[in-house]
Design a protein around this motif. Structure first.
Motif, mmCIF file in Angstrom:
data_model
loop_
_atom_site.group_PDB
_atom_site.id
_atom_site.type_symbol
_atom_site.label_atom_id
_atom_site.label_comp_id
_atom_site.label_asym_id
_atom_site.label_seq_id
_atom_site.Cartn_x
_atom_site.Cartn_y
_atom_site.Cartn_z
ATOM 1 N N SER A 42 0.795 -1.239 -0.087
ATOM 2 C CA SER A 42 -0.070 -0.163 -0.087
ATOM 3 C C SER A 42 1.108 1.083 -0.193
ATOM 4 O O SER A 42 1.827 1.381 0.463
ATOM 5 N N ILE A 43 0.232 2.212 -0.739
ATOM 6 C CA ILE A 43 0.930 3.719 -0.653
ATOM 7 C C ILE A 43 -0.071 4.596 -0.824
ATOM 8 O O ILE A 43 -1.084 4.498 -1.710
ATOM 9 N N PHE A 97 -2.578 1.648 -4.295
ATOM 10 C CA PHE A 97 -1.890 2.981 -4.450
ATOM 11 C C PHE A 97 -2.949 4.171 -4.416
ATOM 12 O O PHE A 97 -3.955 3.996 -5.257
ATOM 13 N N LEU A 98 -3.039 4.987 -3.455
ATOM 14 C CA LEU A 98 -3.883 6.132 -3.389
ATOM 15 C C LEU A 98 -3.312 7.154 -3.920
ATOM 16 O O LEU A 98 -2.120 7.617 -3.866
ATOM 17 N N GLU A 114 9.981 8.895 -2.867
ATOM 18 C CA GLU A 114 10.082 7.620 -3.331
ATOM 19 C C GLU A 114 8.779 6.731 -3.417
ATOM 20 O O GLU A 114 8.407 6.191 -4.720
ATOM 21 N N GLN A 115 7.760 6.880 -2.609
ATOM 22 C CA GLN A 115 6.655 6.371 -2.630
ATOM 23 C C GLN A 115 5.809 6.992 -3.564
ATOM 24 O O GLN A 115 5.088 6.205 -4.489
ATOM 25 N N ALA A 121 4.043 5.665 -11.126
ATOM 26 C CA ALA A 121 4.260 4.338 -12.072
ATOM 27 C C ALA A 121 3.271 3.462 -12.158
ATOM 28 O O ALA A 121 3.131 2.975 -13.231
ATOM 29 N N GLU A 122 2.756 3.105 -11.012
ATOM 30 C CA GLU A 122 1.752 2.365 -10.978
ATOM 31 C C GLU A 122 0.422 2.788 -11.573
ATOM 32 O O GLU A 122 -0.069 2.180 -12.342
ATOM 33 N N ALA A 123 0.220 4.217 -11.612
ATOM 34 C CA ALA A 123 -0.838 4.825 -12.235
ATOM 35 C C ALA A 123 -0.616 4.938 -13.633
ATOM 36 O O ALA A 123 -1.492 4.627 -14.427
ATOM 37 N N GLY A 124 0.262 4.913 -14.016
ATOM 38 C CA GLY A 124 0.777 4.567 -15.546
ATOM 39 C C GLY A 124 0.670 3.272 -16.053
ATOM 40 O O GLY A 124 0.063 3.144 -17.171
#
Length: 205
Positions: A42-43, A97-98, A114-115, A121-124
């Motif tokens: 989680s982020i 990831f929020l 960093e988070q 990157a996860e959104a992309g």
């Protein structure tokens, strides 16, 4: 002497009975069916994460039963997110990831670069996945935007299903008396099924 010999035996029987009852109770409480492991990252790493309404650690592993489950992530300063998934016997992993939607969330992102980079990157990656699924579901997207004889075709979020991020409406703007007819010919010419397209017709100036 017989009674004295039977006493230890009876004690063993009682203990075994208690153990079996306890084990049976645990199995009954946990329910039947196959079980697997869900690993979550989680982020922000201090968000509140719930699985089927029950709070679980935001990062780490948790045992789940086969079936449909819902993960909910929330934190002040960030947009909440809910994801429903189906599990079987294979191990699963999920990234919750929020994304910041207020000054507090943006300040957190600034202090945790960093988070934040990992979340971006996860959104992309998620965007690319959604686009790939949309193109598979709506082959017409490969031709949009399109300017034809008397019409222009683009797309927008679904008018009939606005909360579904993987549903779209085709927007066709007609400029002349033959625009609608030409647009329908264009659609049929590619073999697309008009009945499966959520079309919004508009009239241009």
């Amino acid at each position: 002497m017989l009674d004295e010999n039977r006493r230890p035996f009876m004690v063993v029987v009682v203990v075994l009975a208690v153990v079996l009852i306890v084990i049976g109770g645990v199995v009954l409480f946990r329910g039947g069916g196959s079980e697997t492991t869900l690993t979550v990252q989680s982020i922000p790493n201090d968000l509140t994460l719930k699985l089927d309404g029950h709070e679980i650690p935001a990062n780490g592993e948790v045992k789940i039963k086969a079936g449909t489950h819902t993960l909910e992530g929330s934190r002040r300063g960030f947009q909440s997110y809910t994801q429903t998934f189906t599990s079987g016997s294979d191990r699963l992993s999920y990234k919750m990831f929020l994304y910041a939607n207020s000054a507090e969330g943006r300040e957190w992102a600034k202090n945790n670069p960093e988070q934040q980079r990992e979340a971006e990157a996860e959104a992309g990656r998620r965007y690319d996945e959604v686009q790939a699924r949309l193109k598979q579901k709506y082959p017409i997207l490969s031709q949009l935007p399109y300017v034809g004889d008397g019409f222009q075709a683009t797309y927008t979020k679904s008018k009939s299903d606005p909360t579904n991020p993987e549903a779209i409406s085709i927007v066709i703007e007609v400029f002349g008396p033959q625009g609608r007819t030409k647009a329908l010919q264009w659609i049929k010419g590619y073999g697309w099924d008009i009945d499966t397209l959520d079309i919004i017709w508009t009239t241009g100036k």
